[in-house]
Design a protein around this motif. Structure first.
Motif, PDB file in Angstrom:
ATOM      1  N   THR A 111       0.941  -1.451   0.501  1.00 34.77           N
ATOM      2  CA  THR A 111       0.592   0.569  -0.055  1.00 34.77           C
ATOM      3  C   THR A 111       0.676   0.987   0.570  1.00 34.77           C
ATOM      4  OG1 THR A 111       0.210  -0.007   2.357  1.00 34.77           O
ATOM      5  CG2 THR A 111      -2.061  -1.260   1.804  1.00 34.77           C
ATOM      6  N   LEU A 112       2.021   1.018  -0.386  1.00 37.81           N
ATOM      7  CA  LEU A 112       3.480   2.175  -0.056  1.00 37.81           C
ATOM      8  C   LEU A 112       2.302   3.372  -1.463  1.00 37.81           C
ATOM      9  CD1 LEU A 112       5.854   3.683   1.231  1.00 37.81           C
ATOM     10  CD2 LEU A 112       6.652   2.729  -0.496  1.00 37.81           C
ATOM     11  N   GLY A 113       2.651   4.714  -1.250  1.00 38.91           N
ATOM     12  CA  GLY A 113       1.907   5.600  -1.752  1.00 38.91           C
ATOM     13  C   GLY A 113       0.877   5.776  -2.826  1.00 38.91           C
ATOM     14  N   LEU A 114      -0.020   5.025  -1.665  1.00 39.21           N
ATOM     15  CA  LEU A 114      -1.998   4.609  -2.581  1.00 39.21           C
ATOM     16  C   LEU A 114      -2.291   5.818  -1.336  1.00 39.21           C
ATOM     17  CD1 LEU A 114      -2.358   0.934  -2.858  1.00 39.21           C
ATOM     18  CD2 LEU A 114      -1.159   2.695  -4.341  1.00 39.21           C
ATOM     19  N   ASP A 115      -3.652   6.023  -1.573  1.00 38.73           N
ATOM     20  CA  ASP A 115      -4.184   7.265  -0.880  1.00 38.73           C
ATOM     21  C   ASP A 115      -5.169   6.071   0.055  1.00 38.73           C
ATOM     22  OD1 ASP A 115      -6.739   6.270  -2.481  1.00 38.73           O
ATOM     23  OD2 ASP A 115      -6.116   7.390  -4.232  1.00 38.73           O
ATOM     24  N   VAL A 116      -5.872   6.997   0.728  1.00 41.61           N
ATOM     25  CA  VAL A 116      -6.074   5.857   2.008  1.00 41.61           C
ATOM     26  C   VAL A 116      -7.653   5.386   1.476  1.00 41.61           C
ATOM     27  CG1 VAL A 116      -8.219   6.188   4.236  1.00 41.61           C
ATOM     28  CG2 VAL A 116      -5.974   8.119   3.433  1.00 41.61           C
ATOM     29  N   GLU A 117      -8.632   5.469   0.208  1.00 37.12           N
ATOM     30  CA  GLU A 117      -8.853   4.817   0.091  1.00 37.12           C
ATOM     31  C   GLU A 117      -9.212   3.279  -0.727  1.00 37.12           C
ATOM     32  OE1 GLU A 117     -13.136   5.217  -3.168  1.00 37.12           O
ATOM     33  OE2 GLU A 117     -11.763   7.386  -2.376  1.00 37.12           O
ATOM     34  N   THR A 118      -7.603   3.420  -1.872  1.00 38.72           N
ATOM     35  CA  THR A 118      -7.630   3.247  -2.108  1.00 38.72           C
ATOM     36  C   THR A 118      -6.612   1.425  -1.376  1.00 38.72           C
ATOM     37  OG1 THR A 118      -6.769   4.182  -4.591  1.00 38.72           O
ATOM     38  CG2 THR A 118      -5.492   2.284  -4.522  1.00 38.72           C
ATOM     39  N   SER A 119      -6.452   2.143  -0.169  1.00 36.35           N
ATOM     40  CA  SER A 119      -5.217   1.488   0.181  1.00 36.35           C
ATOM     41  C   SER A 119      -6.243   0.211   0.803  1.00 36.35           C
ATOM     42  CB  SER A 119      -4.737   2.003   1.754  1.00 36.35           C
ATOM     43  OG  SER A 119      -3.713   1.268   2.365  1.00 36.35           O
ATOM     44  N   LEU A 120      -7.006   0.772   1.802  1.00 36.24           N
ATOM     45  CA  LEU A 120      -8.645   0.679   1.908  1.00 36.24           C
ATOM     46  C   LEU A 120      -9.134  -0.690   0.775  1.00 36.24           C
ATOM     47  CD1 LEU A 120     -10.135   3.341   4.681  1.00 36.24           C
ATOM     48  CD2 LEU A 120      -9.310   1.166   5.129  1.00 36.24           C
ATOM     49  N   GLU A 121      -9.560  -0.355  -0.056  1.00 31.66           N
ATOM     50  CA  GLU A 121      -9.991  -1.307  -1.073  1.00 31.66           C
ATOM     51  C   GLU A 121      -8.759  -2.526  -1.625  1.00 31.66           C
ATOM     52  OE1 GLU A 121     -10.521  -1.184  -5.754  1.00 31.66           O
ATOM     53  OE2 GLU A 121     -11.071   0.859  -4.517  1.00 31.66           O
ATOM     54  N   LEU A 122      -7.922  -2.030  -1.641  1.00 30.45           N
ATOM     55  CA  LEU A 122      -6.534  -3.340  -1.525  1.00 30.45           C
ATOM     56  C   LEU A 122      -6.876  -3.921  -0.527  1.00 30.45           C
ATOM     57  CD1 LEU A 122      -4.186  -4.983  -3.184  1.00 30.45           C
ATOM     58  CD2 LEU A 122      -2.672  -3.136  -2.749  1.00 30.45           C
ATOM     59  N   ARG A 123      -6.279  -3.594   0.633  1.00 32.37           N
ATOM     60  CA  ARG A 123      -6.139  -4.972   2.119  1.00 32.37           C
ATOM     61  C   ARG A 123      -7.390  -5.631   2.023  1.00 32.37           C
ATOM     62  NH1 ARG A 123      -4.789   0.186   5.537  1.00 32.37           N
ATOM     63  NH2 ARG A 123      -5.703  -0.338   7.035  1.00 32.37           N
ATOM     64  N   GLY A 124      -8.854  -4.915   2.005  1.00 32.81           N
ATOM     65  CA  GLY A 124     -10.137  -6.058   1.953  1.00 32.81           C
ATOM     66  C   GLY A 124     -10.118  -6.806   0.893  1.00 32.81           C
ATOM     67  N   ALA A 125      -9.736  -6.583  -1.088  1.00 27.88           N
ATOM     68  CA  ALA A 125      -9.342  -7.336  -1.387  1.00 27.88           C
ATOM     69  C   ALA A 125      -8.659  -8.717  -0.972  1.00 27.88           C
ATOM     70  CB  ALA A 125      -9.416  -6.932  -2.318  1.00 27.88           C
ATOM     71  N   LEU A 126      -7.568  -8.524  -0.562  1.00 26.76           N
ATOM     72  CA  LEU A 126      -6.579  -9.006   0.187  1.00 26.76           C
ATOM     73  C   LEU A 126      -7.037 -10.676   1.004  1.00 26.76           C
ATOM     74  CD1 LEU A 126      -2.980  -7.527   0.222  1.00 26.76           C
ATOM     75  CD2 LEU A 126      -3.706  -9.975  -1.071  1.00 26.76           C
ATOM     76  N   ARG A 127      -8.087  -9.781   2.322  1.00 22.62           N
ATOM     77  CA  ARG A 127      -8.476 -10.015   3.477  1.00 22.62           C
ATOM     78  C   ARG A 127      -9.223 -11.595   3.256  1.00 22.62           C
ATOM     79  NH1 ARG A 127     -10.376  -6.276   5.769  1.00 22.62           N
ATOM     80  NH2 ARG A 127      -8.170  -6.047   6.943  1.00 22.62           N
ATOM     81  N   GLY A 128     -10.875 -10.905   1.646  1.00 23.96           N
ATOM     82  CA  GLY A 128     -11.738 -11.382   1.219  1.00 23.96           C
ATOM     83  C   GLY A 128     -10.654 -12.489   0.332  1.00 23.96           C
ATOM     84  N   TYR A 129      -9.959 -13.028  -0.304  1.00 24.97           N
ATOM     85  CA  TYR A 129      -9.564 -13.233  -1.410  1.00 24.97           C
ATOM     86  C   TYR A 129      -8.864 -14.832  -0.345  1.00 24.97           C
ATOM     87  CZ  TYR A 129      -6.567 -15.574  -4.811  1.00 24.97           C
ATOM     88  OH  TYR A 129      -5.935 -16.247  -5.797  1.00 24.97           O
TER      89      TYR A 129
END
Length: 204
Positions: A170-188
Protein backbone atom coordinates in the motif's frame (compact mmCIF):
# COMPACT_ATOMS: atom_id res chain seq x y z
CA UNK A 1 3.27 -25.11 15.77
CA UNK A 2 2.14 -28.41 14.27
CA UNK A 3 -0.11 -26.89 11.58
CA UNK A 4 2.25 -24.08 10.56
CA UNK A 5 2.82 -23.56 6.84
CA UNK A 6 5.72 -21.18 7.52
CA UNK A 7 8.08 -21.20 10.51
CA UNK A 8 10.91 -18.75 11.19
CA UNK A 9 13.16 -19.59 14.12
CA UNK A 10 15.77 -17.25 15.64
CA UNK A 11 16.62 -15.63 12.31
CA UNK A 12 19.40 -13.04 12.48
CA UNK A 13 21.03 -11.02 9.71
CA UNK A 14 23.77 -8.39 10.04
CA UNK A 15 25.12 -6.23 7.24
CA UNK A 16 28.61 -4.75 7.38
CA UNK A 17 29.10 -1.29 5.95
CA UNK A 18 32.12 0.91 5.34
CA UNK A 19 34.83 0.95 8.00
CA UNK A 20 33.41 -2.17 9.59
CA UNK A 21 30.17 -0.59 10.75
CA UNK A 22 27.59 -3.32 11.45
CA UNK A 23 23.83 -3.00 11.09
CA UNK A 24 21.67 -5.80 12.49
CA UNK A 25 18.67 -5.84 10.16
CA UNK A 26 16.99 -8.89 11.72
CA UNK A 27 17.62 -9.73 15.35
CA UNK A 28 16.61 -13.22 16.54
CA UNK A 29 13.21 -13.17 14.79
CA UNK A 30 10.82 -16.07 15.39
CA UNK A 31 7.22 -16.56 14.30
CA UNK A 32 4.92 -19.15 12.73
CA UNK A 33 2.01 -18.76 10.33
CA UNK A 34 -0.90 -21.10 9.68
CA UNK A 35 -2.47 -21.84 6.31
CA UNK A 36 -5.06 -19.20 5.37
CA UNK A 37 -3.82 -16.53 7.76
CA UNK A 38 -3.10 -12.92 6.83
CA UNK A 39 -0.15 -11.75 8.92
CA UNK A 40 1.37 -8.28 9.17
CA UNK A 41 5.07 -7.54 9.65
CA UNK A 42 4.79 -4.07 11.17
CA UNK A 43 7.59 -1.62 11.82
CA UNK A 44 9.07 1.72 10.76
CA UNK A 45 11.21 2.13 7.66
CA UNK A 46 14.58 0.46 8.22
CA UNK A 47 13.23 -2.02 10.77
CA UNK A 48 14.34 -5.00 8.65
CA UNK A 49 11.02 -6.14 7.20
CA UNK A 50 12.27 -6.46 3.63
CA UNK A 51 15.46 -8.18 4.77
CA UNK A 52 13.39 -10.70 6.71
CA UNK A 53 11.22 -11.46 3.66
CA UNK A 54 14.30 -11.83 1.44
CA UNK A 55 15.83 -14.27 3.94
CA UNK A 56 12.64 -16.34 3.91
CA UNK A 57 12.69 -16.36 0.09
CA UNK A 58 16.34 -17.39 0.02
CA UNK A 59 17.44 -14.15 -1.67
CA UNK A 60 19.57 -13.19 1.35
CA UNK A 61 21.47 -15.68 3.51
CA UNK A 62 20.89 -15.14 7.25
CA UNK A 63 23.75 -15.30 9.74
CA UNK A 64 21.85 -17.76 11.91
CA UNK A 65 18.41 -19.23 12.43
CA UNK A 66 16.20 -21.34 10.21
CA UNK A 67 13.16 -21.15 7.93
CA UNK A 68 10.74 -24.03 7.35
CA UNK A 69 8.23 -24.03 4.50
CA UNK A 70 5.51 -26.69 4.60
CA UNK A 71 7.53 -28.49 7.27
CA UNK A 72 10.78 -28.62 5.28
CA UNK A 73 13.93 -26.68 6.09
CA UNK A 74 14.49 -24.01 3.43
CA UNK A 75 18.21 -24.61 2.97
CA UNK A 76 17.69 -28.31 2.35
CA UNK A 77 14.78 -27.88 -0.07
CA UNK A 78 15.98 -24.79 -1.94
CA UNK A 79 15.22 -23.83 -4.70
CA UNK A 80 12.30 -26.27 -4.82
CA UNK A 81 10.68 -24.48 -1.89
CA UNK A 82 10.13 -21.46 -4.13
CA UNK A 83 7.33 -23.36 -5.88
CA UNK A 84 5.27 -22.77 -2.74
CA UNK A 85 5.95 -19.03 -2.43
CA UNK A 86 5.46 -15.89 -4.49
CA UNK A 87 6.25 -12.30 -3.64
CA UNK A 88 5.85 -8.67 -4.55
CA UNK A 89 8.96 -6.71 -3.63
CA UNK A 90 9.10 -2.94 -4.10
CA UNK A 91 5.70 -2.65 -5.74
CA UNK A 92 5.37 -1.80 -9.42
CA UNK A 93 9.05 -2.54 -10.19
CA UNK A 94 7.91 -6.14 -10.53
CA UNK A 95 6.00 -5.36 -13.74
CA UNK A 96 6.81 -5.01 -17.42
CA UNK A 97 5.50 -1.54 -18.13
CA UNK A 98 5.03 -1.95 -21.89
CA UNK A 99 2.89 -5.06 -21.45
CA UNK A 100 -0.81 -4.80 -20.64
CA UNK A 101 -2.23 -5.79 -17.28
CA UNK A 102 -3.50 -9.09 -18.69
CA UNK A 103 -0.18 -9.84 -20.44
CA UNK A 104 1.73 -9.27 -17.21
CA UNK A 105 -0.57 -11.57 -15.25
CA UNK A 106 -0.40 -14.28 -17.93
CA UNK A 107 3.38 -14.00 -18.07
CA UNK A 108 3.87 -14.49 -14.32
CA UNK A 109 1.34 -17.31 -14.18
CA UNK A 110 3.14 -18.94 -17.11
CA UNK A 111 6.45 -18.84 -15.25
CA UNK A 112 4.79 -21.14 -12.73
CA UNK A 113 3.58 -23.53 -15.42
CA UNK A 114 0.01 -22.21 -15.60
CA UNK A 115 -1.16 -21.96 -19.20
CA UNK A 116 -3.09 -18.86 -20.24
CA UNK A 117 -6.09 -20.77 -21.64
CA UNK A 118 -6.56 -22.97 -18.58
CA UNK A 119 -6.10 -20.04 -16.21
CA UNK A 120 -8.22 -17.52 -18.13
CA UNK A 121 -11.41 -17.80 -16.00
CA UNK A 122 -9.53 -17.55 -12.69
CA UNK A 123 -7.34 -14.70 -13.90
CA UNK A 124 -10.42 -12.85 -15.06
CA UNK A 125 -11.96 -13.22 -11.61
CA UNK A 126 -8.78 -11.96 -9.98
CA UNK A 127 -8.74 -8.86 -12.17
CA UNK A 128 -12.37 -8.13 -11.33
CA UNK A 129 -11.86 -8.67 -7.60
CA UNK A 130 -9.03 -6.15 -7.52
CA UNK A 131 -10.81 -3.59 -9.66
CA UNK A 132 -8.72 -4.16 -12.80
CA UNK A 133 -11.34 -5.66 -15.09
CA UNK A 134 -11.72 -2.57 -17.24
CA UNK A 135 -7.92 -2.05 -17.32
CA UNK A 136 -6.93 -5.53 -18.48
CA UNK A 137 -5.86 -4.36 -21.97
CA UNK A 138 -4.13 -1.15 -20.84
CA UNK A 139 -0.34 -0.96 -20.79
CA UNK A 140 0.96 -0.84 -17.22
CA UNK A 141 2.93 2.37 -17.88
CA UNK A 142 -0.37 4.18 -18.45
CA UNK A 143 -1.86 3.17 -15.09
CA UNK A 144 -2.03 5.11 -11.85
CA UNK A 145 0.29 4.07 -9.02
CA UNK A 146 -2.61 2.36 -7.26
CA UNK A 147 -3.47 0.32 -10.33
CA UNK A 148 0.19 -0.68 -10.75
CA UNK A 149 0.29 -1.88 -7.15
CA UNK A 150 -2.87 -3.90 -7.65
CA UNK A 151 -1.47 -5.44 -10.82
CA UNK A 152 1.67 -6.50 -8.94
CA UNK A 153 -0.47 -8.19 -6.29
CA UNK A 154 -2.59 -10.00 -8.88
CA UNK A 155 0.58 -11.23 -10.64
CA UNK A 156 1.73 -12.78 -7.35
CA UNK A 157 -1.65 -14.35 -6.60
CA UNK A 158 -1.97 -15.71 -10.14
CA UNK A 159 0.90 -18.11 -9.46
CA UNK A 160 -1.41 -20.06 -7.09
CA UNK A 161 1.25 -20.54 -4.43
CA UNK A 162 0.02 -21.32 -0.88
CA UNK A 163 2.20 -18.51 0.57
CA UNK A 164 2.31 -14.95 -0.77
CA UNK A 165 4.61 -12.17 0.49
CA UNK A 166 3.67 -8.55 -0.14
CA UNK A 167 6.31 -5.99 0.76
CA UNK A 168 4.69 -2.60 1.45
CA UNK A 169 1.84 -3.17 -1.07
CA UNK A 170 0.00 0.00 0.00
CA UNK A 171 3.05 2.29 -0.19
CA UNK A 172 2.17 5.56 -1.92
CA UNK A 173 -1.54 4.74 -2.17
CA UNK A 174 -4.31 7.06 -1.07
CA UNK A 175 -6.46 6.01 1.88
CA UNK A 176 -9.39 4.79 -0.22
CA UNK A 177 -7.26 2.65 -2.54
CA UNK A 178 -5.29 1.27 0.41
CA UNK A 179 -8.47 0.17 2.20
CA UNK A 180 -9.82 -1.33 -1.02
CA UNK A 181 -6.65 -3.36 -1.59
CA UNK A 182 -6.53 -4.60 2.00
CA UNK A 183 -10.18 -5.64 1.87
CA UNK A 184 -9.69 -7.52 -1.38
CA UNK A 185 -6.67 -9.35 0.04
CA UNK A 186 -8.52 -10.34 3.20
CA UNK A 187 -11.49 -11.68 1.23
CA UNK A 188 -9.29 -13.56 -1.20
CA UNK A 189 -7.28 -15.22 1.57
CA UNK A 190 -10.42 -16.35 3.38
CA UNK A 191 -11.99 -17.81 0.25
CA UNK A 192 -8.87 -19.46 -1.17
CA UNK A 193 -7.14 -20.51 2.05
CA UNK A 194 -3.97 -18.75 0.97
CA UNK A 195 -1.43 -17.49 3.50
CA UNK A 196 -0.51 -13.83 2.99
CA UNK A 197 2.37 -12.11 4.78
CA UNK A 198 2.23 -8.33 4.42
CA UNK A 199 4.93 -5.91 5.52
CA UNK A 200 3.99 -2.32 6.32
CA UNK A 201 5.08 0.73 8.29
CA UNK A 202 1.42 1.81 8.48
CA UNK A 203 0.50 0.89 12.06
CA UNK A 204 -3.21 1.57 11.39
Amino acid sequence: MDDAILEVDSLTKTFHGPRGAAVRAADNVSFAVRRGEVVGLLGPNGAGKTTLIKCILGLVTPDSGSVRVLGRELRQSYPGALRHMSAVLEGSRNLYWRLTVRENVQFYAGLHGIGSKAAAPELGQLLERFGLGDKRDVEVRKLSQGMKQKTSVVCALARRTPIVFLDEPTLGLDVETSLELRGALRGYSQEEGRTVVVSSHDMD
